[in-house]
Design a protein around this motif. Structure first.
Motif, PDB file in Angstrom:
ATOM      1  N   ASN A 124     -13.646   2.413 -13.041  1.00 47.28           N
ATOM      2  CA  ASN A 124     -12.706   1.492 -12.418  1.00 47.28           C
ATOM      3  C   ASN A 124     -13.313   0.985 -11.114  1.00 47.28           C
ATOM      4  N   ALA A 125     -13.480  -0.329 -11.010  1.00 46.65           N
ATOM      5  CA  ALA A 125     -14.109  -0.906  -9.822  1.00 46.65           C
ATOM      6  C   ALA A 125     -13.223  -0.709  -8.598  1.00 46.65           C
ATOM      7  N   ILE A 126     -13.836  -0.338  -7.513  1.00 39.31           N
ATOM      8  CA  ILE A 126     -13.127  -0.166  -6.253  1.00 39.31           C
ATOM      9  C   ILE A 126     -13.856  -0.974  -5.193  1.00 39.31           C
ATOM     10  N   LEU A 127     -13.150  -1.900  -4.573  1.00 41.97           N
ATOM     11  CA  LEU A 127     -13.745  -2.673  -3.506  1.00 41.97           C
ATOM     12  C   LEU A 127     -13.592  -1.946  -2.181  1.00 41.97           C
ATOM     13  N   GLU A 128     -14.615  -2.032  -1.369  1.00 34.16           N
ATOM     14  CA  GLU A 128     -14.603  -1.406  -0.055  1.00 34.16           C
ATOM     15  C   GLU A 128     -14.511  -2.486   1.026  1.00 34.16           C
ATOM     16  N   VAL A 166     -12.267 -13.221   7.404  1.00 37.08           N
ATOM     17  CA  VAL A 166     -11.259 -14.027   6.724  1.00 37.08           C
ATOM     18  C   VAL A 166     -11.376 -13.731   5.231  1.00 37.08           C
ATOM     19  N   PRO A 167     -10.501 -12.889   4.672  1.00 37.73           N
ATOM     20  CA  PRO A 167     -10.553 -12.612   3.237  1.00 37.73           C
ATOM     21  C   PRO A 167      -9.869 -13.727   2.444  1.00 37.73           C
ATOM     22  N   VAL A 168     -10.561 -14.215   1.411  1.00 36.23           N
ATOM     23  CA  VAL A 168     -10.034 -15.283   0.576  1.00 36.23           C
ATOM     24  C   VAL A 168     -10.171 -14.856  -0.884  1.00 36.23           C
ATOM     25  N   VAL A 169      -9.073 -14.876  -1.617  1.00 38.03           N
ATOM     26  CA  VAL A 169      -9.053 -14.382  -2.992  1.00 38.03           C
ATOM     27  C   VAL A 169      -8.839 -15.542  -3.962  1.00 38.03           C
ATOM     28  N   LEU A 178       0.270  -8.862   3.108  1.00 36.18           N
ATOM     29  CA  LEU A 178       0.242  -7.817   2.082  1.00 36.18           C
ATOM     30  C   LEU A 178       1.108  -6.626   2.451  1.00 36.18           C
ATOM     31  N   ASP A 179       1.182  -6.291   3.719  1.00 32.24           N
ATOM     32  CA  ASP A 179       2.039  -5.166   4.118  1.00 32.24           C
ATOM     33  C   ASP A 179       3.482  -5.440   3.731  1.00 32.24           C
ATOM     34  N   ARG A 180       3.927  -6.678   3.924  1.00 27.15           N
ATOM     35  CA  ARG A 180       5.308  -7.034   3.563  1.00 27.15           C
ATOM     36  C   ARG A 180       5.467  -7.111   2.055  1.00 27.15           C
ATOM     37  N   MET A 181       4.462  -7.637   1.350  1.00 24.65           N
ATOM     38  CA  MET A 181       4.513  -7.734  -0.109  1.00 24.65           C
ATOM     39  C   MET A 181       4.608  -6.362  -0.747  1.00 24.65           C
ATOM     40  N   ARG A 236      -2.813 -12.599  -8.804  1.00 21.73           N
ATOM     41  CA  ARG A 236      -2.457 -12.434  -7.393  1.00 21.73           C
ATOM     42  C   ARG A 236      -1.498 -11.265  -7.185  1.00 21.73           C
ATOM     43  N   PHE A 237      -0.810 -10.847  -8.269  1.00 20.54           N
ATOM     44  CA  PHE A 237       0.138  -9.744  -8.121  1.00 20.54           C
ATOM     45  C   PHE A 237      -0.554  -8.403  -7.890  1.00 20.54           C
ATOM     46  N   ILE A 238      -1.832  -8.300  -8.245  1.00 15.06           N
ATOM     47  CA  ILE A 238      -2.516  -7.013  -8.093  1.00 15.06           C
ATOM     48  C   ILE A 238      -3.250  -6.900  -6.759  1.00 15.06           C
ATOM     49  N   ILE A 239      -3.287  -7.988  -6.000  1.00 13.60           N
ATOM     50  CA  ILE A 239      -4.079  -8.010  -4.768  1.00 13.60           C
ATOM     51  C   ILE A 239      -3.684  -6.891  -3.815  1.00 13.60           C
ATOM     52  N   GLN A 240      -2.382  -6.664  -3.677  1.00 13.30           N
ATOM     53  CA  GLN A 240      -1.909  -5.715  -2.671  1.00 13.30           C
ATOM     54  C   GLN A 240      -2.397  -4.298  -2.927  1.00 13.30           C
ATOM     55  N   GLU A 241      -2.709  -3.978  -4.188  1.00 14.81           N
ATOM     56  CA  GLU A 241      -3.210  -2.641  -4.517  1.00 14.81           C
ATOM     57  C   GLU A 241      -4.730  -2.629  -4.631  1.00 14.81           C
ATOM     58  N   ALA A 242      -5.297  -3.712  -5.151  1.00 14.10           N
ATOM     59  CA  ALA A 242      -6.752  -3.778  -5.319  1.00 14.10           C
ATOM     60  C   ALA A 242      -7.471  -3.844  -3.977  1.00 14.10           C
ATOM     61  N   LEU A 243      -6.791  -4.394  -2.964  1.00 12.00           N
ATOM     62  CA  LEU A 243      -7.403  -4.543  -1.636  1.00 12.00           C
ATOM     63  C   LEU A 243      -6.539  -3.841  -0.594  1.00 12.00           C
ATOM     64  N   PRO A 244      -6.449  -2.518  -0.666  1.00  9.43           N
ATOM     65  CA  PRO A 244      -5.543  -1.778   0.223  1.00  9.43           C
ATOM     66  C   PRO A 244      -5.924  -1.860   1.692  1.00  9.43           C
ATOM     67  N   PHE A 245      -7.171  -2.238   1.979  1.00 17.42           N
ATOM     68  CA  PHE A 245      -7.657  -2.269   3.358  1.00 17.42           C
ATOM     69  C   PHE A 245      -7.316  -3.580   4.069  1.00 17.42           C
ATOM     70  N   TYR A 246      -6.719  -4.544   3.340  1.00 17.42           N
ATOM     71  CA  TYR A 246      -6.311  -5.783   3.980  1.00 17.42           C
ATOM     72  C   TYR A 246      -4.793  -5.840   4.125  1.00 17.42           C
TER      73      TYR A 246
END
Length: 628
Positions: free
Chosen positions: A275-279, A289-292, A461-464, A377-387
């Motif tokens: 399972n890929a994990i982004l750091e 500036v993170p852009v998805v 993302l914190d609010r999402m 876009r619904f998975i962003i909040q979990e896939a990128l926990p550091f943002y």
């Protein structure tokens, strides 16, 4: 059945051969092993290695996964020795599962669900192994695989296997062990065999088997010229061992061994990769500036154009973490993109496979121009926990301004920053009342005039994360009835938590003349703001069916092509627009024999075992061989 203390502590060792990193089930009885480690440029940190201790790791190109078997024989002490592959495991449960013509259960991922479903754990393994002498995969009938009359014909049908090599091994066997001739004839002239080189044996049997097997294989290797063989034919030794296993068992049973033999189904995982994990990119906080984006392989030219337009106009004082959510973008296209964007020293291009997140959800769209990628876009909040904050952009747009201005938008406690959707809101004011009725019956929004367009988003993302979990977002997305799919869902769930952006950040083009037919029905102030934004657009969004890469005369098409023509995919876009179809990938005829055959990965992607595409390949193969 309740396991005894002795069963719980059975010394069972299941070696999992791997030549690439994979997700490995956990357990004391499951031992992943990197095979061919003597030739590897990278050593796996989480496995055993077949080049340590007494070994034949250097012979892996010819002996395949047998280098793991040899290592276990020479270096490990166990009551039972077993062998699986990084993508194939035994089903250790008592529950029958549906299998394809190759005798394999097909599943997607090695995760907690499948590990439990197929009992790939210490307790289930102990339960399945106890009391048996030998365990193999089920006997599969080669008539079922491809209409072959016997195992010799099955062997000969493979373009990379030579019948004279099988005869050579037969001669070696009969000379060394004349009493095996009857069994070799019965097996090779028969129609059934256990394939995949997967088995579990009691220690005494395992040692007897290896003492019989390896001298045969070694003599074959020493008396065969491999110098002009292609890569797959070089693996003939590994292929031969599959046949020899069946001959060995048949002989021992015929001569009175009376072993208790069990056949367990084989599970083939299509996606065994980790399972890929982004750091985090590790840059100074506030500068990144993170852009998805979300795209598939077919959309790579458009994705590249969008990213290029963004970076070309972006401030050089910031760092851009560009993350592409995808499922099937080829390594080749990823390489082209990375090479092209290397000119931007302040940008990092990364790819994230979303397959695991979407597994189990029935996601469909209601419009032909809206793809499944819209849900990523619904998975962003979990896939990128550091943002805690980022930008999400569709791939059917060009950025004509500095994206850092958009990212720096203050959100406060709001979840989203977006531009009001003048198309949706214009429909609200139409006399037919269809859109107003949809809002009333489906969306239940308090004020639908606040409906936003979701192709350009600043996301808190914190609010999402507080609104819904990823599973909850995808569960909602699986429900039917939405016209604009994820956009509708975001508007419903984030209502009252929206910061509205200037229209210049999402200027929708005049698709099918909708400015005069839809947009002008919107409230006057909104229409005026939109029309003004067309003069100095910071983002032009080609939302709808009329795309500039299909219609170069559409609204704002020259602006789009001013960026697209500078990308490495411009020729492909022009060809597609001119009606030149992309050539289909070459088809391969492949048998389920060599576990880590290089050809397997291409066939499995293009035509997974059990799929309609695979069945078509089998028909083509039969015709090529003169069969009906």
């Amino acid at each position: 059945m309740v396991l005894t203390a002795e069963q719980h502590h059975s010394n069972i060792r299941i070696f999992v051969s791997a030549h690439k990193q994979a997700t490995f089930p956990k357990g004391e009885s499951i031992l992943p092993m990197q095979v061919g480690a003597a030739h590897a440029t990278t050593r796996f940190p989480n496995t055993l290695h077949d080049d340590e201790g007494e070994n034949i790791s250097a012979e892996n190109p010819r002996y395949c996964e047998l280098t793991a078997q040899y290592w276990a024989w020479k270096n490990e002490d166990a009551d039972y020795y077993g062998f699986c592959h990084y993508r194939r495991y035994f089903d250790f449960t008592d529950t029958p599962h549906k299998e394809n013509d190759y005798g394999e259960i097909i599943d997607s991922y090695i995760d907690s669900r499948t590990i439990a479903e197929y009992g790939i754990n210490d307790k289930a393994i102990a339960h399945a192994v106890d009391g048996w002498d030998i365990i193999t995969t089920p006997l599969n009938d080669v008539r079922r695989i491809g209409g072959f009359s016997n195992l010799k014909q099955h062997w000969d049908a493979d373009e990379h296997l030579r019948l004279n090599d099988l005869r050579h091994m037969y001669d070696i066997l009969c000379e060394r062990h004349p009493d095996y001739k009857m069994d070799a004839d019965a097996v090779l002239n028969g129609r059934t065999a256990a394939f995949c080189n997967m088995f579990i044996m009691r220690k005494e049997i395992f040692f007897e088997y290896n003492e019989w097997l390896f001298p045969l294989l070694d003599e074959f290797a020493m008396t065969t010229d491999f110098s002009k063989m292609d890569m797959q034919t070089t693996r003939t030794v590994g292929h031969l061992s599959e046949r020899l296993l069946n001959i060995f068992i048949a002989h021992k049973q015929r001569t009175g061994a009376d072993w208790k033999i069990k056949r367990l189904q084989c599970v083939h995982f299509l996606h065994p990769e980790p399972n890929a994990i982004l750091e985090p990119v590790g840059q100074e906080r506030g500068r990144v500036v993170p852009v998805v984006f979300a795209a598939d392989n077919n959309y790579v030219p458009m994705l590249t154009t969008t990213i290029y337009s963004m970076l070309k106009n972006a401030s050089t004082n910031r760092m851009y973490d560009v993350i592409v959510l995808e499922r099937n973008i080829t390594d080749e296209n990823k390489r082209y993109m990375r090479q092209f964007f290397a000119r931007f020293s302040n940008a990092l291009i990364r790819f994230f496979d979303v397959n695991r997140y979407l597994a189990g959800f029935n996601l469909t769209t209601s419009n032909a121009h809206i793809s499944i990628e819209t849900y990523y876009r619904f998975i962003i909040q979990e896939a990128l926990p550091f943002y805690s904050k980022l930008l999400y952009l569709d791939c059917d747009l060009v950025v004509n301004g500095d994206i850092t201005e958009l990212f720096d938008t203050e959100l406060g406690s709001n979840a989203i920053a977006a531009v009001p959707d003048i198309d949706f809101i214009g429909n609200l004011n139409m006399k037919n009342g269809e859109r107003a009725e949809y809002v009333h019956k489906q969306l239940h929004m308090r004020d639908a005039y606040g409906y936003f367009q979701a192709g350009v988003l600043v996301m808190n993302l914190d609010r999402m994360r507080k609104i819904h979990t990823v599973h909850e977002w995808l569960e909602i997305a699986s429900r039917p009835g939405y016209i604009y799919n994820d956009q509708d869902i975001l508007n419903v769930e984030c209502e009252g938590l929206v910061t509205y952006l200037d229209y210049s950040w999402n200027v929708m083009h005049n698709c099918a003349g909708r400015i005069a037919g839809v947009f002008d029905f919107a409230p006057a102030s909104m229409y005026k703001a939109y029309m003004q934004s067309r003069n100095t657009p910071k983002i032009v969004h080609y939302a709808g069916f009329d795309k500039p890469w299909e219609n170069p005369w559409c609204d704002f098409a020259p602006l789009y092509w001013s960026y697209a023509c500078e990308t490495p995919f411009a020729a492909q876009m022009v060809a597609a627009m001119s009606g030149v179809e992309r050539p289909a990938p070459p088809e391969h005829h492949e048998r389920a024999i060599a576990e880590d055959s290089p050809m397997r990965k291409y066939v499995d992607v293009l035509a997974p075992v059990g799929s309609k595409q695979r069945e078509l390949l089998k028909v083509i193969a039969r015709k090529a061989q003169g069969k009906r």
